[in-house]
Structure formats: C-alpha cells, structure tokens
Design a protein around this motif. Structure first.
Motif, short mmCIF file in Angstrom:
data_model
loop_
_atom_site.label_atom_id
_atom_site.label_comp_id
_atom_site.label_asym_id
_atom_site.label_seq_id
_atom_site.Cartn_x
_atom_site.Cartn_y
_atom_site.Cartn_z
N ALA A 1 0.83 -1.21 0.00
CA ALA A 1 0.00 0.00 0.00
C ALA A 1 0.87 1.25 0.00
N VAL A 2 1.95 1.23 0.78
CA VAL A 2 2.85 2.39 0.84
C VAL A 2 3.49 2.61 -0.52
N ASN A 3 3.94 1.52 -1.15
CA ASN A 3 4.62 1.64 -2.44
C ASN A 3 3.73 2.25 -3.51
N GLU A 4 2.44 2.03 -3.38
CA GLU A 4 1.52 2.57 -4.40
C GLU A 4 0.75 3.78 -3.90
N LYS A 5 1.12 4.29 -2.70
CA LYS A 5 0.41 5.44 -2.11
C LYS A 5 -1.10 5.23 -2.13
N SER A 6 -1.51 4.01 -1.76
CA SER A 6 -2.95 3.68 -1.80
C SER A 6 -3.71 4.56 -0.81
N ASN A 7 -4.94 4.85 -1.20
CA ASN A 7 -5.76 5.71 -0.34
C ASN A 7 -6.53 4.85 0.66
N ILE A 8 -5.82 4.39 1.69
CA ILE A 8 -6.49 3.57 2.70
C ILE A 8 -6.13 4.06 4.10
N VAL B 1 -1.73 6.56 2.56
CA VAL B 1 -1.80 5.56 3.63
C VAL B 1 -1.71 6.25 4.98
N SER B 2 -2.71 6.07 5.81
CA SER B 2 -2.57 6.52 7.20
C SER B 2 -2.79 5.36 8.14
N VAL B 3 -2.16 5.45 9.29
CA VAL B 3 -2.26 4.39 10.29
C VAL B 3 -2.70 4.99 11.61
N ILE B 4 -3.81 4.48 12.13
CA ILE B 4 -4.28 4.91 13.46
C ILE B 4 -4.14 3.73 14.40
N ILE B 5 -3.50 3.96 15.53
CA ILE B 5 -3.25 2.87 16.48
C ILE B 5 -3.98 3.17 17.80
N PRO B 6 -5.23 2.71 17.95
CA PRO B 6 -5.87 2.80 19.27
C PRO B 6 -5.20 1.77 20.16
N ARG B 7 -4.56 2.21 21.26
CA ARG B 7 -3.77 1.27 22.06
C ARG B 7 -4.20 1.28 23.52
N ARG B 8 -4.70 0.14 23.96
CA ARG B 8 -5.00 -0.04 25.39
C ARG B 8 -4.93 -1.53 25.68
N GLU B 9 -4.25 -1.91 26.74
CA GLU B 9 -4.03 -3.33 27.06
C GLU B 9 -5.37 -4.07 27.18
N CYS B 10 -5.39 -5.28 26.64
CA CYS B 10 -6.54 -6.18 26.77
C CYS B 10 -6.95 -6.25 28.24
N ILE B 11 -8.26 -6.05 28.52
CA ILE B 11 -8.65 -6.01 29.94
C ILE B 11 -8.51 -7.36 30.62
N GLN B 12 -8.64 -8.46 29.84
CA GLN B 12 -8.46 -9.79 30.42
C GLN B 12 -7.00 -9.97 30.84
N ARG B 13 -6.12 -9.55 29.95
CA ARG B 13 -4.69 -9.71 30.24
C ARG B 13 -4.31 -8.82 31.43
N ALA B 14 -4.87 -7.59 31.44
CA ALA B 14 -4.56 -6.67 32.54
C ALA B 14 -5.02 -7.26 33.87
N SER B 15 -6.20 -7.87 33.89
CA SER B 15 -6.69 -8.38 35.18
C SER B 15 -5.90 -9.62 35.59
N ARG B 16 -5.47 -10.44 34.60
CA ARG B 16 -4.62 -11.58 34.93
C ARG B 16 -3.29 -11.10 35.51
N ARG B 17 -2.75 -10.06 34.88
CA ARG B 17 -1.46 -9.52 35.33
C ARG B 17 -1.59 -9.03 36.77
N LYS B 18 -2.68 -8.31 37.06
CA LYS B 18 -2.85 -7.78 38.42
C LYS B 18 -3.04 -8.90 39.43
N ARG B 19 -3.81 -9.95 39.02
CA ARG B 19 -4.00 -11.08 39.93
C ARG B 19 -2.67 -11.75 40.25
N ASN B 20 -1.85 -11.92 39.22
CA ASN B 20 -0.54 -12.56 39.42
C ASN B 20 0.32 -11.74 40.36
N ILE B 21 0.28 -10.42 40.18
CA ILE B 21 1.09 -9.56 41.05
C ILE B 21 0.62 -9.72 42.49
N SER B 22 -0.72 -9.72 42.69
CA SER B 22 -1.21 -9.81 44.07
C SER B 22 -0.92 -11.19 44.65
#
Lengths: 536, 193
Positions: A439-446, A510-531
């Motif tokens: 897509a970048v090579n062809e400057k695609s409109n996506i 070409v534009s790239v939008i990155i909505p970034r927030r940790e998976c809530i299941q993974r976050a809660s597992r991580r917190k449980r493991n820490i506790s």
C-alpha cells in the motif's frame, strides 16, 4: 501406575518433552495453543532450556523448526489447521528436503468451526506432502505419538504430521508417562546438499521421497496404532479414524462390536488390512472426523465392488464433527433424546468483553463512517472480528490473517474510497506488514486501524511479537510519520478519536491509526498474578 | 458406577473450577474420567459447556450421548435449559438462579424459572447469596458443586479433598471459604430435593 489428568494438547506437550524435543515453534491458534503454553510452564522444559517462545507466524515457526532439525535436534511445530496454509510452502518442501533431527508437525483441525473460518482437513496436506500422518484416538495415544513421533521422523527421514481435532485437543483424561528420552546432540546432515532444493537436487530428492512411499505403507500395516479386530457379522466392516473409534465403542458399552473393525491412527492407509476387510465384508462403513478422505480413497480402491458408506452417501453428515449419536444412527441403532430445548432459550453468541478497547474504537469509527455509507471496512482474525456482530456491525470482512490491509487496498484500487482496514497488533505482525508495504509503495488511499491491545487475546493473552514496535515498523515501511497516530481508546477520548478518524479518512494516502489499550483480560490476569506473588 | 455430567454456563463464569475439583476427586478415587471443555471464541461471554464423564470402567467417548446425562449442573438458569436434550429420563437438573444477562434478548426471568419448574427433578439454588453467607460471593461455583453432590456417586469427603487440592495454592483461608460453600450447597439440596 500414576495417571496425570491432561487435555489432549497438554498430553502432546508432555509427550514432546519426554521424547527428547529441544524446541517447539508455534503461533497461537485454537485448538492448538495450549501445547506450547504447557511446554512454556513445564519444569523439565525450563530446566532443559527447551525453546518455547512464540513465533511471529506459522511460516516462521515451521521454518525455524526445520532449521533445528537441520542441526540434528528434535523439534516440533504446532499450529491450527488454517495455520498450515500459512506454512504450506515450507511444509511441502520440507518433505523433499527431509529432516536430520526428528521433526513432528502437530496440526489441530477444528471440524464444526468452533473457533475457525473453515473446517479443512489437514490429512490432505499430509497426503499431498506424502509423509506419514499420526491421528490419535485418545489422550494416551496423543502422548505416545508425540513422544515416539521424533523417532519415526528420523527413521523415515521426513517430517511426521500429528493430526488432532478440537474434541481431543480440549478433552481431559488420565495419561501415563513413559521414560524421558535424552535430547539429540548437535549434528550436521550427512549429505551437505540435502537441504539445497536446486532443481537437479530437488528431482533426486523427490524421487527418493517417492521411493519411500511403499515403506510408509508397510509401517502403517505394522503400526500398533492400526488395529484390526475381527468379528462374526461380515455384513459390514467398519473403518474408524482417530477419535471416531471412541464414538463407535460408545455404542457397544457392554458387548464387543459385532462387525469387524479397523482402527486407523497411522497413514498412509494400511492396504493389507483394508484388502482383508474388502474381501471378507459385504460393505464398509467409514467413520472419520473431517473430510471424507478415507472414504474417497476406498471408493477408488474398490471401484464398483464393495459398497462404501460414510459422509459421501449420506450415512453420515457431509460436514461438522462426529459424535456418538451420529455414529449410532449410521449403525442403525436407536438414539434417545431428552427434553427439547424450550423456545424461551435465546442464543448467546460470544461478544467483546465489557470495557474492551476495541469497543471504543468501533464506536468512534461508526460515528464517522455513517457519513460515508456502509460496506467499506475490511477486517481480520481476532477478538475485534466480533465487531461484525451487533451492536457494532462495523466490519465487512474476515477472511484470513492479514487480509484486511490487502483487501482494503484492492477495494481502493477499484475506486472504493475511503477504504478502511481494521487489524490487531498480533495479526499485523503475523501477516499485515507486507500488505502495508504494498500500500505504501503505491500510495494507496487507505486508512489502516491497528487496534492494539498489546496481546494475542482471542487465544488467551499470549505475547504479541510486535509489542512496542508497531510505530517503528510502520515508519520503516515508509508510512509518513505525520499520518501515524497513537491514541488511547477510552470513552473520555471519544471526541478526539472521531476527529482523528475523520481527518485520516480524508487524507489521500496511507494513514495508520493505532488505538492502544491493554486487553482487559490480560490486565486483570497480570494484576491477579502480582497480588498472588505479593501474598507469598 | 458411571456419571455423565453436563456442566453449563457462560464464558468467564468459571465452570472449569467445578470440573477441576470434581476431576481431582475422581482421580483420587481411582476412577476413569473424560472431560471435554469449550476453549476459544465462546469463552468471550458466549454459552460454554463441558461434558464430564466419570466411571469405574474405561470410558470410550469424550462426548455424552443425547438422553444419557445423569446430571445437568448449570451456573446460570437459562443455560441450564440449553442442554435438556442430553438429560436422561431419570436425570437431575441443578442450577443457580442468578441470571447472567449479557445479551439484549435475554428472556423474561419468570419464563425461564417456569421452564425449570416444569422438570420432574431439579434443584434451583441462589448460589450467589449462599456463597456470600459462606464468606465470599466468588465461591458460588463450589456452592453449585455442593448442591449437585448428592447426585454424583463420589464420596463427599473426596470432593472436599478435591477442593483442598485445587485451592491449596491460594491459601488456607480460600480453602476454608470454599469448603464452607460446598457444604452449604449440599445442605440446601438435601433439604430441598
């Protein structure tokens, strides 16, 4: 002897460790994921420092395993059935290179599509590559075959496929362990050109693969996993493959099956036993999980002679997994049904978790896309695929890993502008990067939305191989940094998300939008493991 | 002995903790066991089911045949009804009465309970309330196992041992809460069956 309660997939992990494996290579995919997870957490595997980190995709996994085999060590690659499509190039050619250290490919098929786009039958791939295929009927055989598969691979000189289906993968039973074997020493292939598939060498190696075929049949005929049990009633013989053997036996709880039975758990098909059944029985019923592979072969073998019954003549359904009731009907036995499901019961399909970041991304996208009209969002494989269902109904495609970006490009090429791709962080790492380069090579409109929850979530929250690298990958591919945006998908950022989508949909390129927030299941597992660790 | 048990619920409700306690108890009794689970996509809030089979003889199929389940054990009332075709003519249905509403078309609660009350043999128990009384609302699954225990041919003491083993790494306090929960569930069934 002590029995351990293991899932079929865990039994394979344990069998591989006990079989002297030095490394497992895999990409997560239901129902194969827990093999690698089991090895990652196993004490002996940790002590022996067996490789068990996730690969970026099934192709890299398969090729890396082949490299380990080249170096003389025993190795396993694991994937779901559609993952083998991704690894198919390496897989087919590896039958021609052959192996040095034993190489077992475990493929988990998903008949009835519990968590998949199709129910393709990997035994066809085994036949296509012309290698031995093992298909366990229970958890103990799964363990034994994983443990012994490396030796079979070394004996035959080719990779061996271990094929399972969802039901065995995710069912527990007691398994007895056998002695742990040593790992192989590092060693070079005896023939330095074995792995060089230049045409002249490839022709020679292919001929040697063809020459081995008769010996593979002999191995199947002698295999302890292929058992012929004779019986008096020769009006019908029954061939059952893998787990379908259990469904047959379930129908004769207190008596022996009155018909001769050939249980098949090793391919190519054992000709001798099949010919005996054909000669002695008036008809043959084939029970197999997946496509009618054996049934088709027998129809060819015995053309015009013995009637063959199975999935092709309507004795069993053409699609979906088998169960004891379907097998009972095929045997002409009476089946019982309890009480019908009351009409008040509503379907309960899977849905995005409450508080999942994908929801916030879809809410903002829906608001913006309302101005452009429906049907322009191409998506991919992951939790966010659930965005096809109510209440969002944002996405319009889900085909294979990585197809979101490439299909959006194709649609934009055709004039569907703006076209949008929605892909997860791990799927982007797996198969999205090369499409973005096109897509970048062809400057695609996506507009590419990489909905990043920093995890491979649908399969249980494994590490994503692009973690912390997504912006730099996009920049490296040539996406204009002014059109790479990271934003936290939360309700409070809704207005900002909407503004961003609107601006980038209007941008011609070409534009790239990155909505970034940790998976809530993974976050809660991580917190449980820490506790938990804090408590001890 | 032979027990065919359908465990039902919604992805995330933790029916596998019931299966783990039961499975551990079965192995302790040197019984054969097969237990088919739901992993993957349905775990995201969808309907999940586990087929659990315990026997003193080897077990062939991982799946239970229609009309042969001795017990449906459900942690959610509507889900208990989804698997009725599996229930045998003499089978028991044991269900939690607390609905888990994560779909827009969840039926009227009274209609769900009406269907449950039509069955010849059932236990409907407010496991969440009883678990809270036992000290922790999260122990409701063990209340459910206790409520089902009179209909499973395994020594109750072995089920308690199963709980001790499954929850051991979470500490003595959690073990005690879960033991209290399973006993409370069993008592409810003994009084209401």
């Amino acid at each position: 002897m002590h029995k351990h309660l293991l899932l079929g997939v865990e039994a394979i992990g344990q069998g591989a460790i006990d079989g002297g494996m030095s490394g497992v290579y895999a990409y997560p995919g239901t129902p194969s994921t827990e093999i690698t997870e089991y090895i990652q957490e196993n004490e002996l595997a940790i002590e022996r420092q067996l490789h068990s980190k996730w690969s970026a995709n099934e192709k890299t996994a398969y090729e890396t395993a082949l490299g380990m085999s080249y170096a003389g060590k025993r190795t396993m690659a694991c994937m779901k059935h559609v993952g083998l499509n991704v690894a198919a190039d390496a897989f087919i050619n590896s039958a021609i290179t052959g192996v040095n250290g034993g190489f077992v490919l475990t493929v988990a098929d998903d008949p009835s599509m519990h968590s998949s786009q199709n129910e393709q039958d990997s035994r066809y791939y085994g036949q296509f590559a012309m290698i031995p295929v093992l298909e366990p009927s229970n958890q103990q055989e799964a363990y034994d075959m994983a443990r012994e598969g490396f030796a079979l691979s070394e004996e035959t000189g080719v990779p061996v496929m271990l094929r399972i289906t969802t039901r065995l993968a995710h069912s527990r039973a007691g398994v007895e362990y056998k002695p742990v074997l040593d790992e192989n020493q590092l060693s070079m292939p005896q023939d330095p050109r074995q792995f060089v598939l230049l045409p002249a060498i490839a022709r020679r190696r292919y001929k040697s693969l063809l020459d081995k075929q008769a010996s593979f049949v002999k191995l199947s005929e002698a295999s302890k996993y292929n058992q012929y049990t004779d019986a008096a009633d020769k009006s019908m013989g029954i061939v059952c493959c893998g787990i379908s053997y259990n469904y047959l036996m379930e129908n004769y709880p207190d008596e022996a099956c009155p018909y001769p039975v050939l249980k098949i758990s090793q391919y190519p098909l054992p000709e001798k036993q099949l010919k005996k059944m054909e000669a002695e029985c008036d008809s043959i019923l084939v029970l197999e999980e997946g496509y009618p592979l054996v049934e088709e072969q027998l129809k060819g073998y015995f053309a015009g002679g013995t009637p063959i019954k199975g999935r092709l003549d309507g004795t069993l359904p053409r699609d979906g997994e088998l169960n004891p009731d379907l097998v009972a009907k095929a045997l002409g036995k009476e089946t019982y049904v309890g009480i019908q499901v009351p009409s008040v019961v509503a379907n309960r399909p899977p849905a995005l978790c409450q508080g999942c970041g994908h929801q916030d991304a879809y809410e903002a996208m829906n608001e913006v896309l309302a101005d452009y009209g429906k049907g322009r969002v191409f998506s991919d494989i992951g939790c966010y695929t659930l965005g096809a269902l109510p209440p969002y109904e944002t996405i319009n495609s889900c085909v294979d890993m990585g197809a979101s970006i490439t299909m959006a490009k194709g649609a934009a090429d055709a004039g569907l502008i703006p076209a949008v791709a929605v892909i997860g962080d791990s799927t982007f790492a797996h198969s999205g990067i090369t499409g973005l380069l096109d897509a970048v090579n062809e400057k695609s409109n996506i507009t590419v939305v990489i909905s990043d929850n920093e995890s491979v979530s649908m399969t249980g929250g494994q590490d994503s191989s692009a973690y912390g690298k997504i912006e730099s990958i996009c920049e490296g591919l040539g996406v204009d940094p002014a059109h790479i945006h990271v934003i936290v998908p939360l309700k409070k950022n809704h207005a900002e998300l909407v503004k961003l989508f609107r601006e980038e949909l209007e941008y011609e390129g070409v534009s790239v939008i990155i909505p970034r927030r940790e998976c809530i299941q993974r976050a809660s597992r991580r917190k449980r493991n820490i506790s938990r660790h804090a408590n001890h | 002995m032979k027990s065919n048990i359908i465990l039902a619920g919604v992805g995330g409700q933790g029916i596998l903790s019931i299966a783990a306690a039961l499975g551990t108890a079965a192995l302790e009794n040197n019984l054969y066991l097969k237990q088919a689970e739901t992993h993957g996509m349905s775990q995201r809030g969808g309907a999940v089911v586990s087929h659990m089979r315990i026997s003193d003889k080897p077990i062939a199929s991982d799946l239970i045949q229609m009309g042969t389940a001795d017990l449906i054990l459900s942690v959610e009332p509507m889900e208990s009804l989804r698997y009725l075709p599996f229930l045998s003519a003499k089978g028991y249905l044991v269900t939690n009465t607390t609905p888990f509403v994560n779909i827009p078309n969840y039926p009227e609660y009274e209609k769900v309970m009406e269907e449950i009350h039509k069955l010849p043999r059932f236990i409907a128990i407010d496991a969440d309330r009883i678990a809270k009384e036992a000290g922790n609302a999260r122990a409701s699954n063990m209340v459910m196992l206790g409520a089902a225990s009179p209909f499973i041919d395994i020594d109750f003491a072995k089920l308690e041992d199963g709980i001790r083993e499954v929850f051991a790494r979470k500490g003595e306090q959690i073990v005690e809460i879960n033991l209290k929960a399973i006993r409370a569930g069993r008592q409810f069934s003994e009084e209401n069956k």
